[in-house]
Design a protein around this motif. Structure first.
Motif, short mmCIF file in Angstrom:
data_model
loop_
_atom_site.label_atom_id
_atom_site.label_comp_id
_atom_site.label_asym_id
_atom_site.label_seq_id
_atom_site.Cartn_x
_atom_site.Cartn_y
_atom_site.Cartn_z
N ILE A 11 0.84 -1.21 0.00
CA ILE A 11 0.00 0.00 0.00
C ILE A 11 0.87 1.25 0.00
CG2 ILE A 11 -1.62 1.37 1.38
CD1 ILE A 11 -2.88 -1.31 2.25
N TRP A 12 1.91 1.28 0.84
CA TRP A 12 2.78 2.46 0.91
C TRP A 12 3.52 2.65 -0.41
CZ3 TRP A 12 -0.14 3.76 4.26
CH2 TRP A 12 -0.21 3.31 5.56
N ALA A 13 3.94 1.56 -1.05
CA ALA A 13 4.63 1.67 -2.33
C ALA A 13 3.70 2.25 -3.40
CB ALA A 13 5.17 0.31 -2.76
N ILE A 14 2.46 1.81 -3.41
CA ILE A 14 1.48 2.34 -4.39
C ILE A 14 1.24 3.83 -4.15
CG2 ILE A 14 -0.95 2.25 -5.06
CD1 ILE A 14 -0.79 -0.80 -4.60
N LEU A 15 1.11 4.23 -2.88
CA LEU A 15 0.92 5.65 -2.58
C LEU A 15 2.12 6.48 -3.02
CD1 LEU A 15 -0.71 5.58 0.97
CD2 LEU A 15 -1.79 6.17 -1.21
N ALA A 16 3.32 5.95 -2.83
CA ALA A 16 4.52 6.68 -3.25
C ALA A 16 4.56 6.84 -4.75
CB ALA A 16 5.76 5.96 -2.74
N VAL A 17 4.24 5.79 -5.49
CA VAL A 17 4.25 5.88 -6.96
C VAL A 17 3.19 6.86 -7.45
CG1 VAL A 17 3.77 4.55 -9.06
CG2 VAL A 17 5.23 3.58 -7.28
N LEU A 18 2.01 6.82 -6.86
CA LEU A 18 0.96 7.77 -7.24
C LEU A 18 1.40 9.21 -6.95
CD1 LEU A 18 -2.35 6.05 -6.09
CD2 LEU A 18 -1.61 6.54 -8.43
N GLY A 19 2.05 9.40 -5.84
CA GLY A 19 2.51 10.75 -5.49
C GLY A 19 3.54 11.28 -6.47
N PHE A 20 4.44 10.41 -6.93
CA PHE A 20 5.44 10.86 -7.90
C PHE A 20 4.83 11.02 -9.29
CE2 PHE A 20 8.70 9.11 -4.91
CZ PHE A 20 9.33 10.33 -4.67
N ALA A 21 3.80 10.24 -9.61
CA ALA A 21 3.18 10.30 -10.94
C ALA A 21 2.34 11.57 -11.10
CB ALA A 21 2.31 9.07 -11.17
N ILE A 22 1.74 12.04 -10.01
CA ILE A 22 0.89 13.22 -10.07
C ILE A 22 1.62 14.34 -9.34
CG2 ILE A 22 -1.35 14.17 -9.44
CD1 ILE A 22 -2.37 11.23 -9.38
N LYS A 23 2.02 15.37 -10.08
CA LYS A 23 2.85 16.45 -9.53
C LYS A 23 2.25 17.11 -8.29
CE LYS A 23 6.12 16.98 -12.71
NZ LYS A 23 7.51 16.99 -12.51
N GLY A 24 0.97 17.30 -8.26
CA GLY A 24 0.33 17.96 -7.13
C GLY A 24 0.30 17.12 -5.86
N LEU A 25 0.60 15.85 -6.00
CA LEU A 25 0.54 14.97 -4.84
C LEU A 25 1.93 14.50 -4.40
CD1 LEU A 25 -2.52 12.77 -5.80
CD2 LEU A 25 -2.46 14.70 -4.26
N ILE A 26 2.93 15.35 -4.55
CA ILE A 26 4.28 14.99 -4.14
C ILE A 26 4.34 14.72 -2.64
CG2 ILE A 26 5.19 17.28 -3.78
CD1 ILE A 26 7.07 14.49 -5.54
N ILE A 30 6.02 11.47 -0.48
CA ILE A 30 6.92 11.58 0.67
C ILE A 30 6.35 10.79 1.86
CG2 ILE A 30 7.88 13.20 2.35
CD1 ILE A 30 7.95 15.25 0.00
N ILE A 31 5.07 10.94 2.11
CA ILE A 31 4.44 10.19 3.20
C ILE A 31 4.49 8.69 2.92
CG2 ILE A 31 2.24 9.73 4.36
CD1 ILE A 31 1.62 12.71 4.06
N GLY A 32 4.23 8.31 1.68
CA GLY A 32 4.29 6.90 1.31
C GLY A 32 5.67 6.30 1.53
N LEU A 33 6.70 7.04 1.16
CA LEU A 33 8.06 6.54 1.36
C LEU A 33 8.42 6.44 2.84
CD1 LEU A 33 10.02 8.41 -1.46
CD2 LEU A 33 9.48 5.98 -1.32
#
Length: 52
Positions: A11-26, A30-33
């Motif tokens: 779950i944390w890995a998916i959140l991190a990838v989504l955050g990096f894929a969508i600029k506004g969710l950086i 960071i939280i995912g990592l």
């Protein structure tokens, strides 16, 4: 317990990838990592403690 830790890591890995894929969710990346690393460390410590 090991399955729970693995599920959290996924779950944390998916959140991190989504955050990096969508600029506004950086911040999400960071939280995912941070949560990924924290979960991995806690899982490793508990697993090592169980072996003793």
């Amino acid at each position: 317990m090991l399955i729970f830790v693995i599920v959290l890591l996924v779950i944390w890995a998916i959140l991190a990838v989504l955050g990096f894929a969508i600029k506004g969710l950086i911040w999400l990346a960071i939280i995912g990592l941070i949560l990924f690393v924290a979960t991995a460390i806690i899982g490793f410590i508990r697993r090592a403690a169980r072996r003793k």
